[in-house]
Design an enzyme around this catalytic site. Structure first.
Site, short mmCIF file in Angstrom:
data_model
loop_
_atom_site.label_atom_id
_atom_site.label_comp_id
_atom_site.label_asym_id
_atom_site.label_seq_id
_atom_site.Cartn_x
_atom_site.Cartn_y
_atom_site.Cartn_z
CE1 TYR A 31 26.76 52.00 45.29
CE2 TYR A 31 25.72 54.04 44.60
CZ TYR A 31 26.86 53.33 44.94
OH TYR A 31 28.08 53.96 44.92
NE ARG A 98 25.38 39.12 61.60
CZ ARG A 98 26.50 38.39 61.74
NH1 ARG A 98 26.45 37.21 62.32
NH2 ARG A 98 27.66 38.85 61.33
CE LYS A 145 26.85 53.45 41.14
NZ LYS A 145 27.96 54.14 41.78
CD GLU A 177 36.85 53.18 41.18
OE1 GLU A 177 36.06 53.60 40.34
OE2 GLU A 177 36.56 52.25 41.97
CG LEU A 201 31.46 51.72 39.22
CD1 LEU A 201 30.83 50.53 39.92
CD2 LEU A 201 30.72 52.99 39.58
N1 PDD Z 1 29.54 57.27 42.25
N2 PDD Z 1 33.86 55.09 40.75
C1 PDD Z 1 33.21 55.04 41.93
C2 PDD Z 1 33.84 54.32 43.08
C3 PDD Z 1 31.94 55.65 42.06
O1 PDD Z 1 31.28 55.58 43.23
C4 PDD Z 1 31.38 56.34 40.94
C5 PDD Z 1 30.04 57.01 41.00
C6 PDD Z 1 32.12 56.39 39.74
C7 PDD Z 1 31.60 57.09 38.51
O2 PDD Z 1 30.51 56.39 37.92
P1 PDD Z 1 29.40 57.16 37.06
O3 PDD Z 1 30.14 57.92 35.99
O4 PDD Z 1 28.57 56.08 36.51
O5 PDD Z 1 28.68 58.10 37.99
C8 PDD Z 1 33.35 55.74 39.68
C9 PDD Z 1 28.17 57.65 42.41
C10 PDD Z 1 27.78 58.89 41.71
C11 PDD Z 1 27.81 57.62 43.90
O6 PDD Z 1 28.17 56.64 44.52
O7 PDD Z 1 27.17 58.54 44.39
#
Ligand code: PDD
Length: 286
Positions: A31, A98, A145, A177, A201
Site C-alpha cells: 500500500y 488458499r 510497505k 523507526e 520504511l
Molecule cells: N505510515 N515508518 C512506518 C512503519 C510507517 O508506517 C510510515 C508511514 C512511515 C513514514 O513514511 P512517510 O513519511 O512516507 O509517510 C515510516 C503511513 C502514513 C500509514 O501507514 O498510515
C-alpha cells in the site's frame, strides 16, 4: 465517499471483494498513503517509486503505469469533499484458492480511498507528544510497505494503552523507526537519523527532512543510532506524511531533554511548512 475498486469508482458502501482475496487471507499486498494539500498530491512521483519498490520486493507486477496512477489519484481527490486528503492505495495479489505459494496469472485487486488529512495542530507541535520505547519484534523486511501490519498495530496499541502517540522501536540496541513513522534524534546540536535498510520504511517525509537539513546547513549524520543515544537525546521527533515533524517530549514517562520541544525541531517544522507551501504554489506537473 468515493472509492476506486478494480476499474470502477463507487460509494464505499458498494465496494465488495472476495473472501478468497489474498489480501484478506494472507495480507498479501502492498500500500501507499499519499498526502494531498489543496487538492495537490505531495511528492507523488516518490510515492509511486516506493510503490514500485514494494511491488518488486513481493514479486507482483505493477498493474498500472505512472500516468494511470496519476489519473486514478487525481480522480479520487476530485471525488471527495476535502481540500487536504490522505489518499490510500492498496494492491493485493488477487483472488485464488488458499495456497501459500504465489499462484501465477492472478488479476490483482486495486483499491483507492481517501480520508480527510488533519496534520497535528501548531499547538500540538509547540506542546510535543508522548511516546514509549519497545523492542522491534517485526519481520526483517520493514522496507516493504506491506499491508501485513499486525506487528505495527500491536506496537501502536501498546503505545495508545499508555496514552502515547507512538511506540519508538529498538532492535539489537539500535533505533529503527516507530510503529507508523520514522524517528530523528538531536544530540548536542547534531541531528541523527538511522540509515535506510531492510529494518525501516524509507519514509517520504524522512527524505524531505534530510533535504531540509542539507539545504539549511543544519549539522546532521545518517548513521546507526544507539538506544542509549535515543534515551539521552536533547530532542526526538517522529516524521510521517500525516504527522509531518512532531516533537516527542517524553519517552517512557521521562522527559526528553528539558521536556519541551527543542529549537532544532521547531526550525525544521517551520522549514517543512515553508517547503509545503512553496511546492503547493508551484505550477502543477504530472
Ligand atoms: N505510515 N515508518 C512506518 C512503519 C510507517 O508506517 C510510515 C508511514 C512511515 C513514514 O513514511 P512517510 O513519511 O512516507 O509517510 C515510516 C503511513 C502514513 C500509514 O501507514 O498510515
Amino acid at each position: 465517499m468515493t472509492i476506486y475498486l478494480n476499474g470502477e469508482f463507487m460509494p464505499i458502501e458498494q465496494a465488495k471483494i472476495s473472501v478468497l482475496d489474498r489480501g484478506f487471507i494472507f495480507g498479501d499486498g502492498v500500500y501507499e498513503v499519499i498526502p494531498v494539500y489543496s487538492r495537490r498530491p505531495f511528492r507523488l512521483a516518490e510515492h509511486l517509486a516506493r510503490l514500485q519498490a514494494s511491488l518488486d520486493a513481493i514479486r507482483l507486477q505493477n498493474p498500472h503505469d505512472r500516468a494511470r496512477w496519476t489519473e486514478l489519484v487525481g480522480r479520487i481527490v476530485a471525488g471527495n469533499p476535502w481540500e487536504d486528503q490522505n489518499v490510500y492505495l492498496q494492491i493485493t495479489r488477487g483472488v485464488a484458492r488458499r495456497d501459500h505459494a504465489f499462484p501465477k496469472g492472478l488479476k490483482p485487486t486495486v483499491f483507492l480511498m481517501a480520508s480527510e488529512l488533519i496534520p497535528p495542530s501548531a499547538e500540538t507541535v509547540k506542546r510535543g507528544a508522548a511516546a514509549i520505547v519497545l523492542p522491534d519484534f517485526r519481520w526483517t523486511r520493514c522496507d516493504i510497505k506491506s499491508i501485513s501490519l499486525l506487528g505495527n498495530c500491536l506496537l501502536r496499541t501498546a503505545a495508545a494503552d499508555q496514552g502515547c502517540v507512538e511506540a519508538i522501536l529498538v532492535r539489537d540496541g539500535e533505533l529503527t523507526e516507530a510503529s507508523a513513522s520514522n524517528v530523528f534524534v538531536v544530540k548536542s546540536g547534531t541531528v541523527l537519523a538511522p540509515p535506510k535498510s531492510h529494518l525501516i520504511l524509507p519514509g517520504i517525509t524522512y527524505d524531505v527532512v534530510l533535504e531540509i537539513l542539507r539545504d539549511a546547513a543544519i549539522p546532521h549524520e545518517v548513521r546507526p543510532v544507539k538506544e542509549s543515544e535515543l534515551r539521552s537525546a536533547d530532542e526526538v521527533w517522529v516524521t510521517s506524511s500525516s504527522r509531518e515533524v512532531l516533537p516527542i517530549t517524553t519517552l517512557d514517562g521521562k522527559p526528553v531533554g528539558p521536556g519541551r520541544p527543542g529549537p532544532v525541531g521547531a526550525k525544521v517544522y517551520a522549514l517543512y511548512q515553508e517547503y509545503k507551501a512553496r511546492v503547493m504554489r508551484a505550477p502543477a506537473h504530472a
